[in-house]
Design an enzyme around this catalytic site. Structure first.
Site, PDB file in Angstrom:
ATOM      1  N   ASP A 152      44.227-113.035-113.303  1.00 47.94           N
ATOM      2  CA  ASP A 152      44.212-114.277-114.092  1.00 47.94           C
ATOM      3  C   ASP A 152      44.794-115.225-113.354  1.00 47.94           C
ATOM      4  OD1 ASP A 152      46.894-112.977-114.417  1.00 47.94           O
ATOM      5  OD2 ASP A 152      47.331-114.388-115.788  1.00 47.94           O
ATOM      6  N   GLU A 169      49.471-112.087-115.744  1.00 41.82           N
ATOM      7  CA  GLU A 169      50.418-112.221-114.784  1.00 41.82           C
ATOM      8  C   GLU A 169      51.095-113.878-115.224  1.00 41.82           C
ATOM      9  OE1 GLU A 169      53.241-113.333-111.768  1.00 41.82           O
ATOM     10  OE2 GLU A 169      51.529-114.417-112.171  1.00 41.82           O
TER      11      GLU A 169
END
Length: 383
Positions: free
Chosen positions: A74, A138
């Site tokens: 991400d 994250e």
């Protein structure tokens, strides 16, 4: 099954083209699952509460030795799309750089390790297991990312003996820094509750701002510590003070302030919270203004003590870069703060100067170099 080596630059570009802005998966984990499955890895999607995660293992579950890797696909939002020199999801190569959101943080790190791992298990199958835990959360809250993977692993009896996190760790030159720990992080909101009144008659009011400013000054001007063996001094930063008061002749009834503390291993969040509450009570005793505290802890400080695993990583980095890396605990938080409760963990990755910026980019040569470092780490670990 193809036997040609995996090109980490091509894989990085493929990942950058996936618009995986947290919490969107963007096709990134689907891409990796297909690639790893074709290489003989057992793969599982471990999505939780809509957060995408991927677990992959080559070798037997419960192997005596299992080398783990943790990373994320991400990315943060691109910001002003028009400000970018190149399409943020175009993965264009120009001037020796691969451009795009996530090129540095950290799709290149994921690509480099996966390329190294696939080549490694194909050419020299190890006596043990190689495990990858890749999250899509994250850059977000983190509650259902790496934590979900670790919970799932514990429930199924999956375990990593050691783990390498592929976050960018080098400030300026490839190979100059390894992270062996991280400071803890906590944010605290102070709400001062006073008595509203007319500013011409302050004795009839109880000004929460006077008390709040007094408390903030004491917190900001008093060092938390002088640092420890592996950590710099802890820091406390005031990030905002607010009242919402638009009148110039009214003493408000309440005011808030927020601070962020980055703390070393001389503290934990509970001891710091106790100190903050004690300081607030002291100001209450002097002013009569009451304080409420809302404490949010992002992670505790931790340290992986220097030893054989760190020495192995250091030797591999030095062999491939010619630099003896510094062991550091600087920077913000990472998912290593979760992994450290599972097994020994260290972090090593690229130069991170452009991460989260407009025109994020990575040197193409560094991606190849990172794959070589990761490949050497795997060879040396299973040697």
């Amino acid at each position: 099954m193809a036997s040609t080596a995996i090109d980490p630059v091509v894989l990085t570009a493929d990942l950058v083209r996936c618009p995986s802005v947290t919490p969107a998966e963007g096709g990134a984990l689907t891409l990796l699952q297909g690639l790893l499955s074709d290489a003989g890895f057992e793969c599982h999607r471990v999505d939780r509460n809509g957060t995408p995660n991927l677990f992959a293992r080559w070798g037997a579950r419960g192997a005596d030795r299992s080398f783990g890797f943790n990373g994320h696909t991400d990315v943060v939002p691109v910001g002003d799309h028009a400000a970018w020199t190149h399409d943020p999801f175009g993965a264009e190569i120009d001037g020796g750089y691969l451009w795009g959101r996530g090129a540095t943080d950290m799709k290149s790190g994921v690509a480099a390790f996966i390329a190294a791992a696939i080549d490694f298990v194909r050419t020299t199958p190890p006596d043990g297991a190689v495990i990858l835990t890749i999250t899509g959360d994250e850059e977000g809250p983190g509650r259902d990312g790496t934590l979900a993977l670790l919970d799932w692993m514990k429930a199924r009896g999956e375990a990593m003996s050691v783990c390498l996190v592929g976050e960018p760790t080098c400030p300026d030159r490839m190979g100059e820094m390894i992270k062996i720990g991280r400071r803890g992080s906590m944010s605290v909101t102070f709400t001062a509750r006073g008595v509203q009144g007319h500013s011409a008659y302050p004795h009839r009011a109880r000004n929460p701002l006077h008390a709040l400013v007094r408390l903030m000054d004491r917190l900001a001007s008093t060092p938390l510590d002088q640092g420890t063996e592996h950590f710099e001094p802890s820091t406390l930063a005031i990030t905002t003070i607010d009242t919402g008061n638009t009148a110039t002749n009214v003493i408000p009834a309440r005011a808030t302030a927020r601070v962020n503390i980055r703390f070393n291993d001389a503290h934990d969040s509970r001891s710091l919270e106790q100190m903050l509450r004690q300081r607030a009570q002291e100001v209450t005793g002097q002013t009569g203004v009451e304080f409420d505290l809302d404490v949010q802890v992002s992670g505790e400080s931790f340290l992986t003590p220097p030893g054989p695993f760190i020495d192995l990583v250091m030797r591999a980095v030095e062999a491939e870069t010619g630099l003896r890396p510094v062991l550091s605990t600087s920077g913000g938080t990472s998912d290593a703060r979760f992994v450290k409760d599972h097994c020994p963990v260290v972090e090593f990755g690229l130069v991170g100067r452009t991460m989260h910026e407009v025109d994020e980019r990575v040197e193409v040569a560094q991606i190849h170099q990172l794959k070589a470092i990761y490949a050497r780490i795997l060879r040396d670990y299973f040697a």
